[in-house]
Design a protein around this motif. Sequence first.
Motif, short mmCIF file in Angstrom:
data_model
loop_
_atom_site.label_atom_id
_atom_site.label_comp_id
_atom_site.label_asym_id
_atom_site.label_seq_id
_atom_site.Cartn_x
_atom_site.Cartn_y
_atom_site.Cartn_z
N THR A 1 -9.76 4.19 -0.37
CA THR A 1 -10.11 3.82 1.00
C THR A 1 -11.39 3.01 0.98
O THR A 1 -12.35 3.37 0.30
CB THR A 1 -10.33 5.09 1.85
OG1 THR A 1 -9.14 5.88 1.81
CG2 THR A 1 -10.66 4.74 3.29
N ALA B 1 0.85 -1.18 0.00
CA ALA B 1 0.00 0.00 0.00
C ALA B 1 0.89 1.24 0.00
O ALA B 1 2.06 1.15 0.31
CB ALA B 1 -0.89 -0.03 1.23
N PRO B 2 0.41 2.40 -0.34
CA PRO B 2 -0.98 2.76 -0.63
C PRO B 2 -1.35 2.47 -2.08
O PRO B 2 -0.50 2.54 -2.97
CB PRO B 2 -1.02 4.25 -0.33
CG PRO B 2 0.35 4.74 -0.69
CD PRO B 2 1.28 3.60 -0.31
#
Length: 52
Positions: A34, A29-30
């Motif tokens: 989300t 990640a990122p």
Amino acid sequence: MDNSFPGSSSAVIQKGKFVFVEAQLQGGAPWGFTLKGGLEHDEPLIISKVKF
């Protein structure tokens, strides 16, 4: 337009007003999004934020 990430695969299916996305990401990640909810919360899994 190609929105894929290197080393990833995805599929998108639209059924009525719903869009189902399957993604397999590799690497750390990122990834730029989300997630909210999920089975552990007994809620649908929702993409709540996307970074461009």
